[in-house]
Write a protein that holds these residues in place. Structure first.
Motif, PDB file in Angstrom:
ATOM      1  N   HIS A 117     -12.379   4.155  -0.734  1.00 45.47           N
ATOM      2  CA  HIS A 117     -11.914   5.052   0.332  1.00 45.47           C
ATOM      3  C   HIS A 117     -10.720   5.820  -0.200  1.00 45.47           C
ATOM      4  O   HIS A 117      -9.623   5.286  -0.313  1.00 45.47           O
ATOM      5  N   ARG A 118     -10.930   7.071  -0.539  1.00 44.52           N
ATOM      6  CA  ARG A 118      -9.929   7.849  -1.265  1.00 44.52           C
ATOM      7  C   ARG A 118      -9.441   9.026  -0.429  1.00 44.52           C
ATOM      8  O   ARG A 118     -10.195   9.968  -0.168  1.00 44.52           O
ATOM      9  N   LEU A 119      -8.187   8.968  -0.012  1.00 41.75           N
ATOM     10  CA  LEU A 119      -7.553  10.121   0.611  1.00 41.75           C
ATOM     11  C   LEU A 119      -7.207  11.140  -0.476  1.00 41.75           C
ATOM     12  O   LEU A 119      -7.311  10.855  -1.675  1.00 41.75           O
ATOM     13  N   ARG A 120      -6.793  12.328  -0.068  1.00 38.74           N
ATOM     14  CA  ARG A 120      -6.485  13.368  -1.041  1.00 38.74           C
ATOM     15  C   ARG A 120      -5.313  12.951  -1.933  1.00 38.74           C
ATOM     16  O   ARG A 120      -4.382  12.278  -1.491  1.00 38.74           O
ATOM     17  N   THR A 121      -5.374  13.348  -3.195  1.00 35.36           N
ATOM     18  CA  THR A 121      -4.464  12.839  -4.217  1.00 35.36           C
ATOM     19  C   THR A 121      -3.013  13.194  -3.939  1.00 35.36           C
ATOM     20  O   THR A 121      -2.660  14.353  -3.734  1.00 35.36           O
ATOM     21  N   SER A 122      -2.174  12.151  -3.956  1.00 34.27           N
ATOM     22  CA  SER A 122      -0.735  12.280  -3.744  1.00 34.27           C
ATOM     23  C   SER A 122      -0.094  10.999  -4.235  1.00 34.27           C
ATOM     24  O   SER A 122      -0.753   9.962  -4.354  1.00 34.27           O
ATOM     25  N   ALA A 123       1.203  11.062  -4.532  1.00 35.28           N
ATOM     26  CA  ALA A 123       1.897   9.877  -5.036  1.00 35.28           C
ATOM     27  C   ALA A 123       3.312   9.810  -4.494  1.00 35.28           C
ATOM     28  O   ALA A 123       3.904  10.827  -4.119  1.00 35.28           O
ATOM     29  N   LEU A 124       3.833   8.594  -4.477  1.00 33.31           N
ATOM     30  CA  LEU A 124       5.196   8.321  -4.038  1.00 33.31           C
ATOM     31  C   LEU A 124       5.933   7.642  -5.182  1.00 33.31           C
ATOM     32  O   LEU A 124       5.450   6.652  -5.739  1.00 33.31           O
ATOM     33  N   VAL A 125       7.089   8.187  -5.545  1.00 32.40           N
ATOM     34  CA  VAL A 125       7.888   7.626  -6.638  1.00 32.40           C
ATOM     35  C   VAL A 125       9.243   7.213  -6.079  1.00 32.40           C
ATOM     36  O   VAL A 125       9.934   8.022  -5.443  1.00 32.40           O
ATOM     37  N   ARG A 126       9.618   5.970  -6.324  1.00 26.18           N
ATOM     38  CA  ARG A 126      10.943   5.480  -5.932  1.00 26.18           C
ATOM     39  C   ARG A 126      11.682   5.061  -7.199  1.00 26.18           C
ATOM     40  O   ARG A 126      11.198   4.237  -7.975  1.00 26.18           O
ATOM     41  N   SER A 127      12.878   5.645  -7.391  1.00 25.85           N
ATOM     42  CA  SER A 127      13.655   5.336  -8.587  1.00 25.85           C
ATOM     43  C   SER A 127      15.093   5.786  -8.384  1.00 25.85           C
ATOM     44  O   SER A 127      15.334   6.849  -7.781  1.00 25.85           O
TER      45      SER A 127
END
Length: 257
Positions: free
Chosen positions: A32-42
């Motif tokens: 089940h793949r939603l549209r491509t996106s990412a979250l980066v915490r740093s």
């Protein structure tokens, strides 16, 4: 650094509307793949890469309460349609800075003209500021390197964020981009399907790029409903498919070139 894959699907997502193929009807949540996106915490920062039409659901699933910056790869609908859903963040924290190429931000300004219309009063609209980037820039302690990448006839922006390289919707990764990405600990790379495509890397082409960059771990994203997470595509051991909700820790620092 922590990376969460908010979505790993193509512009139509998976399941595809009206499709009864084995992947679209699979009970495996990794299909089940939603549209491509990412979250980066740093370094105390929370950075979102792309905000497509599924962003509201993705933000709720990730428990997002604050966003320090949004990095846009390009202005195709499946990467920017969720910018209006930044409104709750704007109400809590003020403006949300958006970074991208001058062309991408010009497209955003045109498509979301109401967000910049000072004559509009009393309406809820995203309070966003646009920051065009063509050279390395700083977000707090992070140095972010934008990388020009071909997407068919388009030129889009990949990013190197210290030990992370993020490339989506590439149709090729030129040698100078490969050189900029060398040394990352984690590479994120699009891999549309088995068959070649004029505007996206195939699985085999993505594997070749991964080998050229040489990251210890490469995660593939932007897959269609023809890609089976469980199938053997002959990928190198350090290359695997990402899935929605996957979280990856990157412990080893890496300086940008």
């Amino acid at each position: 650094m922590q990376v969460r894959f908010l979505g790993t699907g193509t512009s139509m997502g998976v399941p595809v509307i009206g499709c009864n193929c084995p992947i679209c009807t699979s009970s495996d949540p990794r299909h089940h793949r939603l549209r491509t996106s990412a979250l980066v915490r740093s370094h105390g920062l929370t950075i979102v890469i792309d905000a497509g039409p599924d962003f509201r659901l993705q933000a709720l699933a990730a428990g997002l309460c604050r966003i320090d910056a949004v990095l846009l790869t390009h202005a195709h609908f499946d990467h920017v349609a969720g910018l209006d859903d930044l409104r709750p963040f704007c109400l809590r924290q003020g403006t949300v800075p958006i970074y991208g190429s001058p062309q991408t931000l010009a497209d955003v300004r045109r498509r979301f003209a109401y967000a910049f219309d000072e004559s509009s009063s009393g309406s809820s609209r995203p309070a966003i500021t646009l920051h065009p980037v063509e050279a390395p820039f700083q977000l707090g302690a992070l140095t972010i390197v934008p990388i020009a990448i071909p997407h068919g006839t388009w030129t889009i922006t990949a990013y190197r964020i210290g030990p992370l390289g993020y490339v989506t919707d590439a149709s090729a990764v030129p040698p100078d981009a490969v050189a900029t990405l060398r040394g990352v600990q984690v590479l994120v790379l699009n891999a549309l399907r088995v068959e070649p495509h004029p505007t996206h890397l195939s699985i085999a082409e993505a594997a070749e790029v991964a080998v050229a960059v040489g990251a210890p771990r490469t995660f593939l994203v932007h897959m269609t409903h023809t890609v089976d997470y469980r199938a053997d595509y002959g990928l190198p051991p350090e290359v695997t498919f990402a899935y929605d909700g996957l979280e990856v820790e990157i412990e080893s620092p890496s300086s940008c070139p």
